[in-house]
Motif scaffolding. Sequence first.
Motif, PDB file in Angstrom:
ATOM      1  N   VAL A  15      62.259  45.988  11.092  1.00  0.00           N
ATOM      2  CA  VAL A  15      62.609  44.721  10.138  1.00  0.00           C
ATOM      3  C   VAL A  15      61.796  44.809   9.138  1.00  0.00           C
ATOM      4  O   VAL A  15      62.066  44.375   7.739  1.00  0.00           O
ATOM      5  N   PHE A  16      60.284  44.876   9.108  1.00  0.00           N
ATOM      6  CA  PHE A  16      59.567  44.829   8.013  1.00  0.00           C
ATOM      7  C   PHE A  16      60.069  45.959   7.131  1.00  0.00           C
ATOM      8  O   PHE A  16      59.944  45.636   5.769  1.00  0.00           O
ATOM      9  N   VAL A  17      60.243  47.150   7.511  1.00  0.00           N
ATOM     10  CA  VAL A  17      60.804  48.214   6.539  1.00  0.00           C
ATOM     11  C   VAL A  17      61.797  47.900   5.685  1.00  0.00           C
ATOM     12  O   VAL A  17      62.056  47.883   4.355  1.00  0.00           O
ATOM     13  N   ILE A  18      62.830  47.223   6.354  1.00  0.00           N
ATOM     14  CA  ILE A  18      64.422  46.902   5.905  1.00  0.00           C
ATOM     15  C   ILE A  18      63.918  45.733   4.766  1.00  0.00           C
ATOM     16  O   ILE A  18      64.511  45.703   3.727  1.00  0.00           O
ATOM     17  N   LEU A  19      63.120  45.004   5.314  1.00  0.00           N
ATOM     18  CA  LEU A  19      62.761  43.570   4.398  1.00  0.00           C
ATOM     19  C   LEU A  19      62.092  43.949   3.212  1.00  0.00           C
ATOM     20  O   LEU A  19      62.419  43.625   2.069  1.00  0.00           O
ATOM     21  N   TYR A  20      61.313  44.910   3.315  1.00  0.00           N
ATOM     22  CA  TYR A  20      60.545  45.346   1.944  1.00  0.00           C
ATOM     23  C   TYR A  20      61.411  46.216   1.083  1.00  0.00           C
ATOM     24  O   TYR A  20      61.376  45.961  -0.191  1.00  0.00           O
ATOM     25  N   ILE A  21      62.404  46.883   1.669  1.00  0.00           N
ATOM     26  CA  ILE A  21      63.464  47.840   0.846  1.00  0.00           C
ATOM     27  C   ILE A  21      64.375  46.946   0.050  1.00  0.00           C
ATOM     28  O   ILE A  21      64.769  47.120  -1.195  1.00  0.00           O
ATOM     29  N   ILE A  22      64.885  45.895   0.918  1.00  0.00           N
ATOM     30  CA  ILE A  22      65.831  44.829   0.089  1.00  0.00           C
ATOM     31  C   ILE A  22      65.190  43.884  -0.720  1.00  0.00           C
ATOM     32  O   ILE A  22      65.936  43.222  -1.494  1.00  0.00           O
TER      33      ILE A  22
ATOM     34  N   VAL B 267      57.726  53.704   1.431  1.00  0.00           N
ATOM     35  CA  VAL B 267      57.779  52.944   2.725  1.00  0.00           C
ATOM     36  C   VAL B 267      58.538  53.315   3.965  1.00  0.00           C
ATOM     37  O   VAL B 267      58.239  53.054   5.081  1.00  0.00           O
ATOM     38  N   LEU B 268      59.893  53.880   3.344  1.00  0.00           N
ATOM     39  CA  LEU B 268      60.764  54.165   4.466  1.00  0.00           C
ATOM     40  C   LEU B 268      59.991  55.439   5.151  1.00  0.00           C
ATOM     41  O   LEU B 268      60.269  55.571   6.519  1.00  0.00           O
ATOM     42  N   MET B 269      59.431  56.400   4.484  1.00  0.00           N
ATOM     43  CA  MET B 269      58.891  57.604   5.203  1.00  0.00           C
ATOM     44  C   MET B 269      57.878  57.179   6.159  1.00  0.00           C
ATOM     45  O   MET B 269      57.798  57.665   7.260  1.00  0.00           O
ATOM     46  N   LEU B 270      56.974  56.278   5.592  1.00  0.00           N
ATOM     47  CA  LEU B 270      55.808  55.854   6.386  1.00  0.00           C
ATOM     48  C   LEU B 270      56.415  55.060   7.842  1.00  0.00           C
ATOM     49  O   LEU B 270      55.809  54.982   8.766  1.00  0.00           O
ATOM     50  N   GLY B 271      57.479  54.290   7.583  1.00  0.00           N
ATOM     51  CA  GLY B 271      57.924  53.471   8.535  1.00  0.00           C
ATOM     52  C   GLY B 271      58.720  54.597   9.579  1.00  0.00           C
ATOM     53  O   GLY B 271      58.541  54.272  10.909  1.00  0.00           O
ATOM     54  N   LEU B 272      59.219  55.521   9.217  1.00  0.00           N
ATOM     55  CA  LEU B 272      59.851  56.479  10.177  1.00  0.00           C
ATOM     56  C   LEU B 272      58.643  57.065  10.848  1.00  0.00           C
ATOM     57  O   LEU B 272      58.802  57.555  11.933  1.00  0.00           O
ATOM     58  N   ALA B 273      57.520  57.695  10.114  1.00  0.00           N
ATOM     59  CA  ALA B 273      56.410  58.473  10.654  1.00  0.00           C
ATOM     60  C   ALA B 273      55.786  57.381  12.041  1.00  0.00           C
ATOM     61  O   ALA B 273      55.485  57.991  12.797  1.00  0.00           O
ATOM     62  N   ALA B 274      55.648  56.160  11.511  1.00  0.00           N
ATOM     63  CA  ALA B 274      54.970  55.085  12.452  1.00  0.00           C
ATOM     64  C   ALA B 274      55.989  54.997  13.830  1.00  0.00           C
ATOM     65  O   ALA B 274      55.354  54.779  14.746  1.00  0.00           O
ATOM     66  N   ARG B 275      57.285  55.007  13.553  1.00  0.00           N
ATOM     67  CA  ARG B 275      58.273  54.657  14.570  1.00  0.00           C
ATOM     68  C   ARG B 275      58.221  55.941  15.583  1.00  0.00           C
ATOM     69  O   ARG B 275      58.205  55.781  16.516  1.00  0.00           O
ATOM     70  N   LYS B 276      57.808  57.004  15.053  1.00  0.00           N
ATOM     71  CA  LYS B 276      57.907  58.315  15.864  1.00  0.00           C
ATOM     72  C   LYS B 276      56.461  58.358  16.598  1.00  0.00           C
ATOM     73  O   LYS B 276      56.539  58.696  17.557  1.00  0.00           O
TER      74      LYS B 276
END
Length: 47
Positions: free
Chosen positions: A11-18, A33-42
């Motif tokens: 949710v935070f990644v999507i909110l930042y991107i839009i 931010v998208l790459m950091l979010g994917l890394a954190a999710r992993k």
Amino acid sequence: MNNTGKILLIVFVILYIISPLDFAPGPLDDLMVLMLGLAARKRIDED
């Protein structure tokens, strides 16, 4: 807790991107931010 953390991160990644407010102009910070979010999710999936 694990699913809640993943959902909040997404949710935070999507909110930042839009959002119109960015740290830097252009799509570069959005991609970072998208790459950091994917890394954190992993990393959350591994725990």
